[in-house]
Design an enzyme around this catalytic site. Structure first.
Site, mmCIF file in Angstrom:
data_model
loop_
_atom_site.group_PDB
_atom_site.id
_atom_site.type_symbol
_atom_site.label_atom_id
_atom_site.label_comp_id
_atom_site.label_asym_id
_atom_site.label_seq_id
_atom_site.Cartn_x
_atom_site.Cartn_y
_atom_site.Cartn_z
ATOM 1 N N SER A 73 83.539 60.353 49.267
ATOM 2 C CA SER A 73 84.689 59.739 49.247
ATOM 3 C C SER A 73 85.197 58.330 49.754
ATOM 4 O O SER A 73 84.367 57.652 50.481
ATOM 5 C CB SER A 73 85.666 60.784 50.029
ATOM 6 O OG SER A 73 85.638 60.716 51.414
ATOM 7 N N ASP A 79 83.421 60.516 45.022
ATOM 8 C CA ASP A 79 84.507 61.431 45.147
ATOM 9 C C ASP A 79 85.964 60.522 45.033
ATOM 10 O O ASP A 79 86.306 59.747 45.864
ATOM 11 C CB ASP A 79 84.312 62.264 45.995
ATOM 12 C CG ASP A 79 85.256 63.596 45.720
ATOM 13 O OD1 ASP A 79 85.514 63.949 44.674
ATOM 14 O OD2 ASP A 79 85.731 64.183 47.078
ATOM 15 N N HIS A 80 86.773 61.047 44.121
ATOM 16 C CA HIS A 80 88.057 60.412 43.979
ATOM 17 C C HIS A 80 88.300 58.847 44.136
ATOM 18 O O HIS A 80 88.954 58.352 44.944
ATOM 19 C CB HIS A 80 89.074 61.121 45.074
ATOM 20 C CG HIS A 80 89.157 62.531 45.191
ATOM 21 N ND1 HIS A 80 90.066 62.965 43.979
ATOM 22 C CD2 HIS A 80 88.615 63.547 45.467
ATOM 23 C CE1 HIS A 80 89.973 64.476 43.973
ATOM 24 N NE2 HIS A 80 89.159 64.762 44.765
ATOM 25 N N GLU A 131 90.043 62.709 35.640
ATOM 26 C CA GLU A 131 90.831 63.794 36.003
ATOM 27 C C GLU A 131 92.209 63.798 35.243
ATOM 28 O O GLU A 131 92.903 62.795 35.148
ATOM 29 C CB GLU A 131 91.065 63.840 37.655
ATOM 30 C CG GLU A 131 91.904 64.857 37.866
ATOM 31 C CD GLU A 131 91.987 65.533 39.348
ATOM 32 O OE1 GLU A 131 91.323 64.598 40.008
ATOM 33 O OE2 GLU A 131 92.771 66.275 39.913
ATOM 34 N N HIS A 154 92.850 70.998 47.341
ATOM 35 C CA HIS A 154 92.019 70.832 48.474
ATOM 36 C C HIS A 154 92.503 71.122 49.815
ATOM 37 O O HIS A 154 93.602 71.484 50.089
ATOM 38 C CB HIS A 154 92.205 69.140 48.340
ATOM 39 C CG HIS A 154 91.658 68.521 47.185
ATOM 40 N ND1 HIS A 154 92.452 67.638 46.269
ATOM 41 C CD2 HIS A 154 90.365 68.214 47.273
ATOM 42 C CE1 HIS A 154 91.513 67.333 45.694
ATOM 43 N NE2 HIS A 154 90.434 67.533 45.734
ATOM 44 N N GLY A 155 91.495 71.480 50.821
ATOM 45 C CA GLY A 155 91.663 71.559 52.235
ATOM 46 C C GLY A 155 91.602 73.047 52.285
ATOM 47 O O GLY A 155 90.766 73.831 51.508
ATOM 48 N N ALA A 161 87.340 73.755 45.766
ATOM 49 C CA ALA A 161 86.806 74.897 45.321
ATOM 50 C C ALA A 161 85.939 75.669 46.645
ATOM 51 O O ALA A 161 85.065 76.437 46.329
ATOM 52 C CB ALA A 161 85.740 74.715 44.163
ATOM 53 N N ILE A 166 82.740 71.008 46.758
ATOM 54 C CA ILE A 166 82.597 71.890 48.149
ATOM 55 C C ILE A 166 82.911 70.813 49.154
ATOM 56 O O ILE A 166 81.783 70.024 49.590
ATOM 57 C CB ILE A 166 81.662 72.815 48.365
ATOM 58 C CG1 ILE A 166 81.846 73.838 47.116
ATOM 59 C CG2 ILE A 166 81.811 73.520 49.686
ATOM 60 C CD1 ILE A 166 80.530 74.807 47.054
ATOM 61 N N ASP A 167 83.911 70.705 50.263
ATOM 62 C CA ASP A 167 83.951 69.851 51.217
ATOM 63 C C ASP A 167 84.450 70.627 52.406
ATOM 64 O O ASP A 167 83.910 70.816 53.446
ATOM 65 C CB ASP A 167 84.712 68.585 50.959
ATOM 66 C CG ASP A 167 84.793 67.754 52.396
ATOM 67 O OD1 ASP A 167 83.952 67.933 52.998
ATOM 68 O OD2 ASP A 167 85.694 66.773 52.312
#
Ligand code: G3H
Ligand code: 13P
Ligand code: ZN
Length: 312
Positions: free
Chosen positions: A50, A83-84, A135, A181-182, A216, A258-259
């Site tokens: 990210s 990512d993003h 996205e 997220h989170g 996710a 997955i983070d």
């Protein structure tokens, strides 16, 4: 094998009814835990970085650590993905700097602005052999320094996806169907739900096209409990039930991000270690169980959730 793009991976995943795990990486131990599991399970892999990870660890360090993983895992295909990506400049810097895939996240813009910036990134990326994820729709939760309140999130409108993909030329599309997220994805007492009807409609409008799920993590209770039992305070952390992810993977979803699960495993492991060994101060001692737990967590995802073990 050198770093690859996700083109071939997604084609096989779509046909095979499984998904590729896209795991966020910030340091050496996380990269080692993930790649050791993928190597042993013979699974294709996406390692993603990210804007925050680049700010923390430095672009060059992360690229070189991933290149080291590629040397250590010569038999599995590995993608290095941004990512993003928040803007064209960040995407360009990653394309020029060795990434094989980038995400341009224009989801907070109006449709036409999103199309405009995404198309610009696609043109540059494709000219350099790099693939692009776009996205449509907004997820709730926290990513980088941006927090999207629950009420401000919006599901992807299936009426827009065909036009978006045709106008931009993106290679994959992240959609919003209720993931976030989170570590706090649902409220206690709330029934976790995903809008599989939207996913199905997107699939009908874009046959054969790879779809991506962000936000996710399943927020594995074992690690939330480990954190809370060792001085942490994360009450009511709830994630996406794994059978729902398995179902999405059997549909058009080819990439699952997955983070948070990795963060929980690392934090829980370190907290537990310090609780049990208050006199220790060698990072190699407390990062070792953290790395080992990340490896087992990723193995579980590859084998039981994503279905991509043995598909390298
Ligand atoms: O979607 C965001 C990922 O979890 C990355 O988080 O921006 O804090 O590195 P980060
Ligand atoms: P989680 O917070 O659910 O792990 O989502 C990660 C993600 O979407 C990274 O882009
Ligand atoms: Zn995300």
């Amino acid at each position: 094998m050198a770093l690859v793009t996700s083109k071939e991976m997604f084609r096989k995943a779509y046909e095979g009814g499984y998904a590729i795990g896209a795991f966020n990486v910030n340091n050496m131990e996380i990269i080692q835990g993930i790649t050791e599991a993928a190597k042993e399970e013979n699974a294709p892999l996406i390692l993603q970085v990210s804007k925050g990870a680049r700010a923390y660890a430095n672009h060059t360090y992360l690229v070189k650590l991933v290149e080291a993983a590629v040397i250590e895992c010569p038999n599995i295909p590995i993608v290095l993905h941004l990512d993003h990506g928040p803007d064209f400049e960040t995407c360009k810097s990653c394309i020029d700097g060795g990434f094989t895939s980038v995400m341009i996240d224009g989801s907070s813009f109006a449709f036409n602005e999103n199309v405009e910036v995404t198309k610009k990134v696609v043109e540059y990326a494709h000219a350099h052999g790099v693939v692009v994820e776009g996205e449509l729709g907004t997820l709730a939760g926290v990513e980088d320094d941006v927090k999207v309140e629950d009420g401000m999130s919006s599901y992807t409108n299936p009426d827009q996806v065909q036009e978006f993909v045709e106008k931009t030329g993106v290679d994959s599309l992240a959609i919003a169907i209720g993931t976030s997220h989170g570590a706090y994805k649902f409220k206690p007492g709330q029934k976790p739900q995903l809008r599989f009807d939207i996913l199905q409609e997107v699939e009908r409008r874009l046959p054969g096209f790879p779809i991506v799920l962000h936000g996710a993590s399943s927020v594995i209770p074992e690690y939330v409990d480990m954190i809370n039992a060792n001085g942490g305070k994360m009450p009511d952390a709830i994630g996406i039930p794994e059978p729902m992810l398995r179902q999405a993977a059997s549909m058009a979803v080819c990439k699952i991000n997955i983070d948070s699960d990795l963060r929980l495993a690392m934090t829980g492991s370190v907290r537990k270690y310090f609780n049990e060994h208050p006199d220790h101060f060698d990072p190699r001692q407390y990062l070792k169980p953290a790395r080992a737990n990340i490896k087992e967590l990723v193995r579980h995802k590859l084998v039981d959730v994503l279905g991509c073990a043995g598909k390298a």
